[in-house]
Design a protein around this motif. Structure first.
Motif, PDB file in Angstrom:
ATOM      1  N   GLU A 108     -27.673   1.133 -40.973  1.00 24.55           N
ATOM      2  CA  GLU A 108     -26.813   0.033 -39.768  1.00 24.55           C
ATOM      3  C   GLU A 108     -25.339   0.646 -39.753  1.00 24.55           C
ATOM      4  OE1 GLU A 108     -27.454  -3.834 -41.205  1.00 24.55           O
ATOM      5  OE2 GLU A 108     -29.255  -3.808 -40.434  1.00 24.55           O
ATOM      6  N   ASP A 109     -24.803   1.003 -40.953  1.00 28.55           N
ATOM      7  CA  ASP A 109     -23.362   1.487 -40.924  1.00 28.55           C
ATOM      8  C   ASP A 109     -23.171   2.742 -40.157  1.00 28.55           C
ATOM      9  OD1 ASP A 109     -20.525   1.489 -41.994  1.00 28.55           O
ATOM     10  OD2 ASP A 109     -21.258   3.277 -42.838  1.00 28.55           O
ATOM     11  N   LEU A 110     -24.187   3.801 -40.588  1.00 34.74           N
ATOM     12  CA  LEU A 110     -24.080   5.066 -39.898  1.00 34.74           C
ATOM     13  C   LEU A 110     -24.577   4.805 -38.205  1.00 34.74           C
ATOM     14  CD1 LEU A 110     -26.156   7.272 -42.437  1.00 34.74           C
ATOM     15  CD2 LEU A 110     -23.814   7.913 -41.631  1.00 34.74           C
ATOM     16  N   ALA A 111     -25.266   4.161 -38.015  1.00 34.41           N
ATOM     17  CA  ALA A 111     -25.819   3.866 -36.663  1.00 34.41           C
ATOM     18  C   ALA A 111     -24.480   3.381 -35.689  1.00 34.41           C
ATOM     19  CB  ALA A 111     -26.944   2.948 -36.258  1.00 34.41           C
ATOM     20  N   ALA A 112     -23.900   2.317 -36.319  1.00 26.19           N
ATOM     21  CA  ALA A 112     -22.349   1.788 -35.878  1.00 26.19           C
ATOM     22  C   ALA A 112     -21.554   2.866 -35.636  1.00 26.19           C
ATOM     23  CB  ALA A 112     -22.028   0.630 -36.730  1.00 26.19           C
ATOM     24  N   ARG A 113     -21.278   3.533 -36.658  1.00 26.00           N
ATOM     25  CA  ARG A 113     -20.200   4.867 -36.584  1.00 26.00           C
ATOM     26  C   ARG A 113     -20.738   5.796 -35.721  1.00 26.00           C
ATOM     27  NH1 ARG A 113     -19.564   7.088 -42.459  1.00 26.00           N
ATOM     28  NH2 ARG A 113     -17.736   8.137 -41.594  1.00 26.00           N
ATOM     29  N   LEU A 114     -21.689   6.037 -35.318  1.00 30.43           N
ATOM     30  CA  LEU A 114     -22.232   6.920 -34.375  1.00 30.43           C
ATOM     31  C   LEU A 114     -22.019   6.129 -33.139  1.00 30.43           C
ATOM     32  CD1 LEU A 114     -25.734   8.454 -35.726  1.00 30.43           C
ATOM     33  CD2 LEU A 114     -23.536   9.637 -35.009  1.00 30.43           C
ATOM     34  N   ARG A 115     -22.457   5.046 -32.746  1.00 34.31           N
ATOM     35  CA  ARG A 115     -21.873   4.524 -31.390  1.00 34.31           C
ATOM     36  C   ARG A 115     -20.677   4.480 -31.030  1.00 34.31           C
ATOM     37  NH1 ARG A 115     -25.802   0.465 -33.434  1.00 34.31           N
ATOM     38  NH2 ARG A 115     -24.103  -0.809 -33.887  1.00 34.31           N
ATOM     39  N   THR A 116     -19.795   4.427 -31.948  1.00 37.27           N
ATOM     40  CA  THR A 116     -18.415   4.452 -31.859  1.00 37.27           C
ATOM     41  C   THR A 116     -17.890   5.941 -31.536  1.00 37.27           C
ATOM     42  OG1 THR A 116     -17.994   2.490 -33.417  1.00 37.27           O
ATOM     43  CG2 THR A 116     -15.899   3.953 -32.917  1.00 37.27           C
ATOM     44  N   LEU A 117     -18.456   6.611 -32.203  1.00 40.46           N
ATOM     45  CA  LEU A 117     -18.253   8.195 -32.218  1.00 40.46           C
ATOM     46  C   LEU A 117     -18.608   8.774 -30.763  1.00 40.46           C
ATOM     47  CD1 LEU A 117     -16.999  10.910 -33.240  1.00 40.46           C
ATOM     48  CD2 LEU A 117     -19.534  11.056 -33.957  1.00 40.46           C
ATOM     49  N   GLY A 129     -21.786  14.942 -37.863  1.00 40.36           N
ATOM     50  CA  GLY A 129     -21.627  14.825 -39.143  1.00 40.36           C
ATOM     51  C   GLY A 129     -20.401  15.247 -39.432  1.00 40.36           C
ATOM     52  N   GLU A 130     -19.876  16.284 -38.890  1.00 41.32           N
ATOM     53  CA  GLU A 130     -18.615  16.689 -39.208  1.00 41.32           C
ATOM     54  C   GLU A 130     -17.386  15.816 -38.866  1.00 41.32           C
ATOM     55  OE1 GLU A 130     -15.733  20.856 -38.447  1.00 41.32           O
ATOM     56  OE2 GLU A 130     -17.817  20.600 -37.563  1.00 41.32           O
ATOM     57  N   ALA A 131     -17.757  15.237 -37.549  1.00 40.63           N
ATOM     58  CA  ALA A 131     -16.614  14.246 -37.043  1.00 40.63           C
ATOM     59  C   ALA A 131     -16.528  13.000 -37.726  1.00 40.63           C
ATOM     60  CB  ALA A 131     -16.830  13.922 -35.782  1.00 40.63           C
ATOM     61  N   LEU A 132     -17.840  12.626 -38.654  1.00 42.84           N
ATOM     62  CA  LEU A 132     -17.736  11.490 -39.343  1.00 42.84           C
ATOM     63  C   LEU A 132     -17.404  11.618 -40.882  1.00 42.84           C
ATOM     64  CD1 LEU A 132     -21.025   9.470 -37.805  1.00 42.84           C
ATOM     65  CD2 LEU A 132     -18.494   8.973 -37.491  1.00 42.84           C
ATOM     66  N   GLY A 133     -17.214  12.924 -41.428  1.00 43.31           N
ATOM     67  CA  GLY A 133     -17.074  13.322 -42.511  1.00 43.31           C
ATOM     68  C   GLY A 133     -18.369  12.993 -43.373  1.00 43.31           C
ATOM     69  N   VAL A 134     -19.672  13.440 -43.100  1.00 42.00           N
ATOM     70  CA  VAL A 134     -20.539  13.166 -43.783  1.00 42.00           C
ATOM     71  C   VAL A 134     -21.643  14.308 -43.449  1.00 42.00           C
ATOM     72  CG1 VAL A 134     -20.762  10.636 -43.623  1.00 42.00           C
ATOM     73  CG2 VAL A 134     -22.051  12.009 -41.857  1.00 42.00           C
ATOM     74  N   HIS A 135     -22.538  14.529 -44.432  1.00 37.20           N
ATOM     75  CA  HIS A 135     -23.521  15.674 -44.066  1.00 37.20           C
ATOM     76  C   HIS A 135     -24.481  15.253 -42.892  1.00 37.20           C
ATOM     77  CE1 HIS A 135     -26.646  18.755 -44.682  1.00 37.20           C
ATOM     78  NE2 HIS A 135     -25.665  19.418 -45.696  1.00 37.20           N
ATOM     79  N   HIS A 136     -24.365  16.269 -42.081  1.00 38.64           N
ATOM     80  CA  HIS A 136     -25.426  15.960 -40.893  1.00 38.64           C
ATOM     81  C   HIS A 136     -26.815  15.563 -41.173  1.00 38.64           C
ATOM     82  CE1 HIS A 136     -25.757  20.263 -41.435  1.00 38.64           C
ATOM     83  NE2 HIS A 136     -27.107  20.093 -41.275  1.00 38.64           N
ATOM     84  N   ASN A 137     -27.263  16.027 -42.190  1.00 39.32           N
ATOM     85  CA  ASN A 137     -28.676  15.362 -42.705  1.00 39.32           C
ATOM     86  C   ASN A 137     -28.637  13.849 -42.771  1.00 39.32           C
ATOM     87  OD1 ASN A 137     -30.186  17.685 -42.076  1.00 39.32           O
ATOM     88  ND2 ASN A 137     -29.752  18.510 -44.247  1.00 39.32           N
TER      89      ASN A 137
END
Length: 340
Positions: A108-117, A129-137
């Motif tokens: 849920e956290d990753l999904a929320a961050r993706l929606r915002t991004l 992934g780079e924009a969120l500072g996480v590994h894309h996988n």
């Protein structure tokens, strides 16, 4: 879930699986047929395998059929790329939602961050992934929320975007995912469902328990298992006409199996090692209802390795199937080579 088990023979099981999977006779073109072909999802982890799985089941399949508006692409069971009917998105996403709070929060956290991004836009999952500072996988974990869709062409990183959350509960989606698996892959065990779906065995057992009397216990040549009670009559039905040949792509539902179920499908242990290799699996050659060899493709050259001598009619049927493949981006005539 106790009581006497219905005995099923190998021919009964294989005949049911072919009928349930629309492999004996192709379905007519249309979105209803596409949904039926993808009833338990179609793996697309080998680029455009889903198109070839559809081609084996639905008449008139074109190289672009996977892009039909009624279909979507997502990271589904085991975080593998799947093509499913858009109306079934919740089944193949929420149905895989982790049962533990930590996994749910991560999704849920990753999904929320993706929606915002993304804000309604698309980008490659590497860029996201780079924009969120996480590994894309790690973005694959967000797919379990049902709000993340992808487009993967194979040569490049998949594009990723977000969608509104499905109107379904994860528990209900999990049970429907189990029903879909039982219908296309049955007879099966809860453990096999867990391996296919990427869900812990304990939670799969709980899902089978929740299905209760809608399941029937059966005895197969490779052990005890379960089927949908609504499928019992079809298992008992007399065999019908069988397709002369089908070429099934790597990861096709008909042979996406593990453990003892591989023994049932391919009794010869040496041949099993040729179909289920340690790396990328070849395709499976289905002749008169039995896996009778493997095949691989290099551009427009289809190399077929039969496991037994094929009659001229069987060879012609297999060649016709190969030559009719809707290969995306193919230029020139399809050539069939035999390695007997």
């Amino acid at each position: 879930m106790t009581g006497a088990r219905l005995g099923l023979t190998r021919p009964q099981i294989l005949a049911f699986r072919r009928r349930a999977g629309a492999l004996d006779e192709r379905l007519s073109p249309g979105q209803d047929s596409l949904r039926r072909a993808a009833w338990a999802g179609l793996q697309d982890s080998v680029p455009r395998a889903a198109v070839l799985s559809i081609h084996a089941r639905v008449a008139g399949t074109a190289p672009s059929t996977w892009e039909d508006p009624s279909l979507v692409q997502l990271w589904g069971p085991r975080f593998v790329v799947f093509v499913v009917a858009a109306r079934d998105l919740a089944v193949f996403s929420l149905g895989t939602m982790p049962d533990h709070a930590k996994g749910q929060r991560r999704a849920e956290d990753l999904a929320a961050r993706l929606r915002t991004l993304l804000g309604g836009s698309r980008m490659t999952y590497g860029q996201a992934g780079e924009a969120l500072g996480v590994h894309h996988n790690s973005l694959r974990y967000a797919a379990a929320t049902g709000t993340v869709l992808i487009r993967w062409d194979g040569a490049r990183q998949p594009e990723i975007w977000t969608a509104p959350p499905p109107e379904a509960e994860p528990h209900d989606a999990r049970l429907e995912l189990a029903r879909r698996y039982l219908h296309i892959y049955g007879p099966v065990t809860p453990e096999a469902f867990g391996q296919w779906a990427g869900i812990g065995a304990r939670h799969c057992i709980a899902a089978f328990d929740a299905l209760g009397t809608s399941l029937t216990p059966v005895q197969t040549p490779v052990g005890d298992a379960w089927i949908l009670t609504s499928d019992e009559e079809a298992f008992r039905a007399a065999p019908g006409p069988v397709a002369p040949a089908r070429l099934l792509p790597s990861g096709d539902p008909y042979f996406l199996r593990h453990g003892a179920d591989r023994d049932l499908l391919v009794p010869d242990a040496a041949r099993r090692n040729e179909l289920w290799t340690p790396r990328v699996w070849p395709g499976g050659l289905l002749v008169a209802g039995e896996i009778a060899g493997t095949w691989r493709r290099a551009d427009t050259v289809i190399t077929v390795q039969p496991w037994r001598p094929l009659s001229p009619a069987e060879r012609d049927a297999a060649a016709a199937e190969a030559e009719s493949m809707p290969l995306p981006g193919a230029r020139g005539r399809i050539v069939v080579r035999w390695e007997d």
